[in-house]
Scaffold this active site. Sequence first.
Site, PDB file in Angstrom:
ATOM      1  N   ASP A 148      27.918  39.434 -59.016  1.00 22.83           N
ATOM      2  CA  ASP A 148      26.620  39.034 -59.538  1.00 22.83           C
ATOM      3  C   ASP A 148      26.873  38.272 -60.837  1.00 22.83           C
ATOM      4  OD1 ASP A 148      24.131  38.773 -60.655  1.00 22.83           O
ATOM      5  OD2 ASP A 148      23.611  40.898 -60.569  1.00 22.83           O
ATOM      6  N   ASP A 219      24.221  35.664 -56.713  1.00 22.25           N
ATOM      7  CA  ASP A 219      25.450  36.334 -56.278  1.00 22.25           C
ATOM      8  C   ASP A 219      26.352  35.285 -55.627  1.00 22.25           C
ATOM      9  OD1 ASP A 219      24.647  39.397 -56.541  1.00 22.25           O
ATOM     10  OD2 ASP A 219      22.933  38.306 -55.695  1.00 22.25           O
TER      11      ASP A 219
END
Length: 275
Positions: A148, A219
Site C-alpha cells: 500500500d 496498492d
Amino acid sequence: MLKIATFNINGIRSRLPALLAWLDKEAPDIACLQELKAPDAAFPIDEIRNAGYGAIWHGQTSWNGVAILAKGMEPIETRRGLPGDPGDTHSRYLEAAAHGVLVGCLYLPNGNPQPGPKFDYKLAWFERLIKYAAKLHDNGHPVVLAGDYNVVPTDEDIYNPKSWLKDALLQPESREAYRRLLDQGWLDALRARHPDERIYTFWDYFRQHWQKNSGLRIDHVLLNPALAPRLADAGVDRWVRDLPHASDHAPTWIELDMSEKKKPATRARRAKPAA
C-alpha cells in the site's frame, strides 16, 4: 506461473476469516499484508500455517504492521525496516526471499492531515524508500516491491480527483516521489497490464463508494528489470471487498512466467557520463 499478491488487511485479527477465504480460493504463492494492527504475539500464525503458508511478520500494537506469507515454505527474512532513520519505530517495511524472488512488502505512510508533521513523515519515508529501492533495482536479482503506497499516481487512478484535492494521497509531492521511484526502472505491473482501464484497489467506507465503484488505485506491485519481462497477468480480487466486514482494500495480484523460455535478456550497462 508464480502468483504474488498484496493486501491491506486493515486488522488481521478481525478480518482473519476473509484472509483465510481468500488464501483458499486464490492461493497466491506469496502474499504481502499491510495494516496488521496487532503486536507480534497476536499474529495468527497457527491459522496461517494450517492454510498451507509460512510467514514472517513485523507487528505493532493498534497501528501499521506488515507480513509476508509464502505458500508451502518459510520465507527467508532479509530486512526488517527501511534504512536511513534509526529512530523510526513504525512497522512499515519487511523483506524476504521466497520462491526464487526477493519481495519487499511496504506500507507507506498515509500523510494526512497535510500540511503538517504526518505529511512531512510521509515524504521523508518516501525518500528513504527511493534511496533503498535503487540498490534493490540494480542488485541483479528478481525483485518485487509490493504494498500500500498511499499514492494515487494520476487522475486516471481515482474516480473523482476533485473530491480528494487536499488529501495527501494526491499531492504533487506524493505523485512526484512515486514517479521518481518508477524512473529508476521499476514497472508498475497493474498499470502495465491495464493501460487504459479505470482499475481500483481501494474503496473507503463512506457514501457507498464501494457500491458506486468510487475507488482509488493505491496498492501497487513494482517489478525490477529482472522480473518485468516475466509479467503475464495482473488484476484485483474485487470479490474480497464485497465480503461482510471487509477491508476497504481488495487484494492486488500479479502472475509471473518463471519458465526458462522467459529468461530476460542481459541488460546493457549504462554508459558513464563524460568527464
